[in-house]
Design a protein around this motif. Structure first.
Motif, PDB file in Angstrom:
ATOM      1  N   TRP A 253       0.841  -1.185   0.000  1.00 49.70           N
ATOM      2  CA  TRP A 253       0.000   0.000   0.000  1.00 49.70           C
ATOM      3  C   TRP A 253       0.883   1.243   0.000  1.00 49.70           C
ATOM      4  O   TRP A 253       2.005   1.220   0.500  1.00 49.70           O
ATOM      5  CB  TRP A 253      -0.891   0.028   1.245  1.00 49.70           C
ATOM      6  CG  TRP A 253      -2.036  -0.929   1.222  1.00 49.70           C
ATOM      7  CD1 TRP A 253      -2.168  -2.049   1.977  1.00 49.70           C
ATOM      8  CD2 TRP A 253      -3.223  -0.840   0.424  1.00 49.70           C
ATOM      9  NE1 TRP A 253      -3.357  -2.692   1.701  1.00 49.70           N
ATOM     10  CE2 TRP A 253      -4.024  -1.954   0.750  1.00 49.70           C
ATOM     11  CE3 TRP A 253      -3.690   0.064  -0.528  1.00 49.70           C
ATOM     12  CZ2 TRP A 253      -5.260  -2.189   0.158  1.00 49.70           C
ATOM     13  CZ3 TRP A 253      -4.925  -0.167  -1.114  1.00 49.70           C
ATOM     14  CH2 TRP A 253      -5.701  -1.273  -0.776  1.00 49.70           C
TER      15      TRP A 253
ATOM     16  N   ARG B 279      -0.662   3.061   5.052  1.00 52.75           N
ATOM     17  CA  ARG B 279      -0.144   1.842   5.692  1.00 52.75           C
ATOM     18  C   ARG B 279      -0.475   1.756   7.174  1.00 52.75           C
ATOM     19  O   ARG B 279      -0.654   0.669   7.718  1.00 52.75           O
ATOM     20  CB  ARG B 279       1.373   1.751   5.507  1.00 52.75           C
ATOM     21  CG  ARG B 279       1.777   1.278   4.129  1.00 52.75           C
ATOM     22  CD  ARG B 279       3.269   1.152   4.001  1.00 52.75           C
ATOM     23  NE  ARG B 279       3.664   1.210   2.595  1.00 52.75           N
ATOM     24  CZ  ARG B 279       4.907   1.350   2.186  1.00 52.75           C
ATOM     25  NH1 ARG B 279       5.888   1.450   3.061  1.00 52.75           N
ATOM     26  NH2 ARG B 279       5.173   1.402   0.896  1.00 52.75           N
TER      27      ARG B 279
ATOM     28  N   LYS C  70      -4.084   0.399   6.953  1.00 55.11           N
ATOM     29  CA  LYS C  70      -4.296  -0.842   6.227  1.00 55.11           C
ATOM     30  C   LYS C  70      -3.217  -1.893   6.480  1.00 55.11           C
ATOM     31  O   LYS C  70      -3.397  -3.065   6.147  1.00 55.11           O
ATOM     32  CB  LYS C  70      -4.361  -0.567   4.714  1.00 55.11           C
ATOM     33  CG  LYS C  70      -5.581   0.231   4.261  1.00 55.11           C
ATOM     34  CD  LYS C  70      -5.554   0.461   2.755  1.00 55.11           C
ATOM     35  CE  LYS C  70      -6.827   1.123   2.257  1.00 55.11           C
ATOM     36  NZ  LYS C  70      -7.976   0.216   2.278  1.00 55.11           N
TER      37      LYS C  70
ATOM     38  N   TYR D   5       0.759  -4.533   3.376  1.00 52.82           N
ATOM     39  CA  TYR D   5       0.550  -5.310   2.158  1.00 52.82           C
ATOM     40  C   TYR D   5      -0.882  -5.263   1.630  1.00 52.82           C
ATOM     41  O   TYR D   5      -1.843  -5.298   2.391  1.00 52.82           O
ATOM     42  CB  TYR D   5       0.925  -6.774   2.392  1.00 52.82           C
ATOM     43  CG  TYR D   5       2.384  -6.995   2.693  1.00 52.82           C
ATOM     44  CD1 TYR D   5       3.355  -6.739   1.723  1.00 52.82           C
ATOM     45  CD2 TYR D   5       2.797  -7.451   3.943  1.00 52.82           C
ATOM     46  CE1 TYR D   5       4.702  -6.941   1.997  1.00 52.82           C
ATOM     47  CE2 TYR D   5       4.139  -7.657   4.225  1.00 52.82           C
ATOM     48  CZ  TYR D   5       5.086  -7.393   3.242  1.00 52.82           C
ATOM     49  OH  TYR D   5       6.414  -7.585   3.514  1.00 52.82           O
ATOM     50  N   LYS D   6      -0.982  -5.213   0.306  1.00 53.62           N
ATOM     51  CA  LYS D   6      -2.249  -5.483  -0.362  1.00 53.62           C
ATOM     52  C   LYS D   6      -2.388  -7.007  -0.474  1.00 53.62           C
ATOM     53  O   LYS D   6      -1.446  -7.681  -0.906  1.00 53.62           O
ATOM     54  CB  LYS D   6      -2.266  -4.886  -1.764  1.00 53.62           C
ATOM     55  CG  LYS D   6      -2.126  -3.375  -1.826  1.00 53.62           C
ATOM     56  CD  LYS D   6      -2.110  -2.925  -3.286  1.00 53.62           C
ATOM     57  CE  LYS D   6      -1.905  -1.444  -3.417  1.00 53.62           C
ATOM     58  NZ  LYS D   6      -1.843  -1.019  -4.846  1.00 53.62           N
TER      59      LYS D   6
ATOM     60  N   ASP E  81     -10.877  -9.556  -1.400  1.00 54.02           N
ATOM     61  CA  ASP E  81      -9.960  -8.504  -0.962  1.00 54.02           C
ATOM     62  C   ASP E  81      -9.828  -8.586   0.553  1.00 54.02           C
ATOM     63  O   ASP E  81     -10.811  -8.397   1.282  1.00 54.02           O
ATOM     64  CB  ASP E  81     -10.488  -7.125  -1.364  1.00 54.02           C
ATOM     65  CG  ASP E  81     -10.468  -6.928  -2.878  1.00 54.02           C
ATOM     66  OD1 ASP E  81      -9.463  -7.304  -3.506  1.00 54.02           O
ATOM     67  OD2 ASP E  81     -11.463  -6.406  -3.414  1.00 54.02           O
TER      68      ASP E  81
END
Length: 347
Positions: free
Chosen positions: A280, A285, A288, A291-292, A309
């Motif tokens: 991200w 970050r 979230k 990492y995506k 997702d």
């Protein structure tokens, strides 16, 4: 035009939340727990830092805290990852090739010396890589030997999964080869190792390579590759090595996409394969995480049901009520949450 998979939001699959309590004796709770039914009820077990914990299920109340010695007659060593909790006790791998069985009262009941490897393997690694659980089938344990980094010298080696007989200490292997594509990713600790899962119901062994869109499925009579990719192009970025004095330091590129683990939920009969698709932007970050992440969901015949997702790069575990995925600490640090995911919405 290529058909796109169904894409789901994590929140759309959440049905309820399991909350486990922490106290002053519990520093952390693992993301993957072991569900077990006993004469006194159903429990979730965790073992880390030589500490066995159990919570009642589904109430989430701590009911057991047992410590184990590091050394001595009842010593279990310090291996952080490689253990298996069964009704026969805890199996732990320590000091590379030592297999230890301990009971639930903190006592070691058996020790075995696991077999070494031939010189072409260079060294054995039964202990330190996550996403490769020990499996028990009958009187045998399946234990993965996973290279920390892939080297040219071991590309021809095949005996990666040890099948160890606890009764007579004999052993054999489930064999496979690293794909040719992996030659591009020597010396990368994120992209070289594999992860695996053994489905005790079907007898299939799934091998997931970090850079391969397909899963290797090893059955009793054949091996096959099955597509378990995401729709978007996964950008694979090789890391580098750096010499620091007499040591070689491995520096993976954390921007790289990669497949990280694979498992099976026997209740909903779905295979789950988690994928890191990149990082991200720094601005988000903190909210979230770095990492995506996506989750590829396949049915028991390896047909892709869709992608999810995910909120973070975490793990989960199966129970008779379904699959629970870790969401970490809740509003207060003393409570840790796991959400049950309903994959029937994808079928």
């Amino acid at each position: 035009m290529e058909k796109k998979s169904q894409n789901f939001n994590f929140e759309d699959l959440v049905t309820d939340t399991l909350v486990l309590e922490k106290d002053e004796g519990v520093a952390n709770i693992s993301q993957s727990l072991t569900y077990m039914e006993t004469d006194s009820g159903a429990y979730l077990f965790d073992f880390q830092n030589r500490q066995l914990l159990a919570w009642s299920f589904p109430e989430g109340k701590k009911v057991l805290e047992q410590f184990y010695m590091r050394e001595g007659p009842d010593g279990v060593g310090d291996s952080p990852f490689k253990h298996l909790i069964t009704k026969e006790g805890i199996f732990v791998i320590d000091a590379e090739t030592k297999l230890i069985q301990a009971n639930f009262e903190g006592e070691v009941v058996s020790r075995w010396q696991l077999p070494g490897v031939p010189s072409e393997r260079l060294y054995v690694n039964y202990t330190t890589v996550p996403n490769n659980p020990i499996s028990k089938t009958g009187n045998q344990l399946l234990i993965a030997d996973v290279p920390f980094v892939l080297k040219e010298e071991i590309m021809d080696y095949q005996n990666w999964i040890l099948r160890y007989n606890l009764d007579d200490q004999t052993s054999s292997h489930i064999s496979f080869s690293f794909p040719e594509k992996l030659k591009e990713y020597y010396d990368d600790p994120n992209l070289g190792p594999y992860s695996h899962y053994y489905n005790s119901t079907s007898g299939d062994l799934l091998v997931s390579f970090s850079v391969m869109d397909s899963l290797l499925v090893i059955s009793k009579n054949r091996s096959q590759w099955v597509d378990a990719s995401i729709d978007e192009r996964l950008e694979i970025l090789k890391g580098r090595t750096e010499q620091q004095g007499e040591y070689t330091v491995f520096l993976p590129d954390h921007n790289s996409g990669r497949y990280v683990w694979v498992t099976f939920d026997p209740v909903q009969k779905v295979y789950l394969r988690q994928v890191i698709t990149g990082l991200w932007p720094e601005a988000v970050r903190e909210i979230k995480g770095p990492y995506k992440v996506k989750l590829v969901v396949l049915d028991e015949d390896f047909k892709k049901l869709g992608e999810v997702d995910m909120p973070a790069n975490r793990k989960g575990f199966s129970t008779p009520e379904g699959y629970y995925y870790s969401i970490g600490n809740l509003v207060v640090e003393e409570k840790v949450g796991f959400v049950r995911l309903d994959f029937s919405k994808m079928k």
